[in-house]
Design a protein around this motif. Sequence first.
Motif, mmCIF file in Angstrom:
data_model
loop_
_atom_site.group_PDB
_atom_site.id
_atom_site.type_symbol
_atom_site.label_atom_id
_atom_site.label_comp_id
_atom_site.label_asym_id
_atom_site.label_seq_id
_atom_site.Cartn_x
_atom_site.Cartn_y
_atom_site.Cartn_z
ATOM 1 N N GLY A 123 0.803 -1.219 0.000
ATOM 2 C CA GLY A 123 0.000 0.000 0.000
ATOM 3 C C GLY A 123 0.834 1.266 0.000
ATOM 4 N N LYS A 124 2.124 1.138 -0.281
ATOM 5 C CA LYS A 124 3.003 2.308 -0.238
ATOM 6 C C LYS A 124 2.748 3.268 -1.398
ATOM 7 N N ALA A 125 2.143 2.791 -2.455
ATOM 8 C CA ALA A 125 1.826 3.644 -3.600
ATOM 9 C C ALA A 125 0.725 2.972 -4.418
ATOM 10 N N LEU A 139 -1.907 9.722 -8.543
ATOM 11 C CA LEU A 139 -0.930 8.760 -8.042
ATOM 12 C C LEU A 139 -0.597 9.126 -6.603
ATOM 13 N N VAL A 140 -0.856 8.211 -5.681
ATOM 14 C CA VAL A 140 -0.650 8.467 -4.253
ATOM 15 C C VAL A 140 0.549 7.671 -3.752
ATOM 16 N N VAL A 141 1.424 8.333 -2.994
ATOM 17 C CA VAL A 141 2.570 7.680 -2.363
ATOM 18 C C VAL A 141 2.462 7.884 -0.858
ATOM 19 N N VAL A 142 2.508 6.793 -0.100
ATOM 20 C CA VAL A 142 2.447 6.850 1.357
ATOM 21 C C VAL A 142 3.871 6.677 1.881
ATOM 22 N N ALA A 143 4.498 7.794 2.222
ATOM 23 C CA ALA A 143 5.931 7.788 2.538
ATOM 24 C C ALA A 143 6.273 6.943 3.753
ATOM 25 N N GLY A 180 0.185 14.115 -8.449
ATOM 26 C CA GLY A 180 0.918 13.261 -7.525
ATOM 27 C C GLY A 180 0.693 13.726 -6.094
ATOM 28 N N ILE A 181 0.379 12.809 -5.202
ATOM 29 C CA ILE A 181 0.173 13.142 -3.794
ATOM 30 C C ILE A 181 1.130 12.325 -2.936
ATOM 31 N N PHE A 182 1.969 13.020 -2.175
ATOM 32 C CA PHE A 182 2.865 12.358 -1.226
ATOM 33 C C PHE A 182 2.290 12.561 0.176
ATOM 34 N N ASP A 183 1.804 11.482 0.755
ATOM 35 C CA ASP A 183 1.280 11.515 2.110
ATOM 36 C C ASP A 183 2.472 11.411 3.063
ATOM 37 N N VAL A 215 2.248 18.421 -7.654
ATOM 38 C CA VAL A 215 2.622 17.483 -6.597
ATOM 39 C C VAL A 215 2.208 18.080 -5.263
ATOM 40 N N LEU A 216 1.472 17.315 -4.474
ATOM 41 C CA LEU A 216 1.074 17.753 -3.143
ATOM 42 C C LEU A 216 1.908 17.019 -2.100
ATOM 43 N N PHE A 217 2.557 17.748 -1.224
ATOM 44 C CA PHE A 217 3.238 17.181 -0.070
ATOM 45 C C PHE A 217 2.322 17.433 1.132
ATOM 46 N N VAL A 218 1.734 16.379 1.646
ATOM 47 C CA VAL A 218 0.656 16.506 2.624
ATOM 48 C C VAL A 218 1.161 16.299 4.056
#
Length: 266
Positions: A123-125, A139-143, A180-183, A215-218
């Motif tokens: 579930g990392k991306a 595209l979601v990335v769960v850091a 792109g969304i970086f959680d 790109v969103l850095f959340v």
Amino acid sequence: MAAACSFRSVARAPLPLRRGFARRRGPRCCSAAPPSGGGATSSTASSSKLVLEVKERLEREHPGLPTGRNGRDDEEMILWFLKDRKFSVDETVSKLTKAIKWRQDFRLSELSEESVKGLYQTGKAYVHDSFDIYGRPVLVVVASKHFPSKQDPVENEKLCAFLVEKALSRLPLGTENILGIFDLRGFQVENGDLQFLKFLIDVFYYYYPKRLGQVLFVDAPFVFQPMWQLVKPLLKQYASLVRFCDVETVRKEYFTEETVPHDFRN
């Protein structure tokens, strides 16, 4: 939350598109055209001429490159790279050659959900099922689920490439790039991976130019600041695509209540 707010940028979201997006099978070229004083017909003819010139050069100078979709004779791909390179034939041939060779060496056409399932299942991306309110694939990335010391870097790159391809394959008619969304909630030092971020920058600069719309850095925590200071210079002008924001902004400004990614629901 206070730590996250200190990173926010003033970048504004794009204007909304109309609802009811038509689906298409692949990427769509942007509307730019080479300079011409003869109107739309002349511009189209000029673009076609340049596409043919690039196509002939690739055939002559790089006959070993593959043909077909995303190959050296893919006219839509050639036109996209021409527009990215401001219709410079030499620059287009150089950049397109690099991109096609990368696709070939990376064996991109062989990637599938099955081949990347080991990391995909963490579930990392993932590619979100719905578009954002501007009609873009997401595209979601769960850091916090990225552990470079424990995960194979090559497999990480394969997952990245597979998901970018998947997102682009879902582009609606009239839409040219993705969100792109970086959680970054829960991000710790052990999640930092400068080498992977360099790979990601190369992917969108060299191989998928102008396909990343924003790109969103959340909810970036304070511990993310050193990583951002290292990455920002590498992005150069593309740093303007980055917006630091909180979860509430993602919910309210980019999705409807029904289409918010599951990681950002209440």
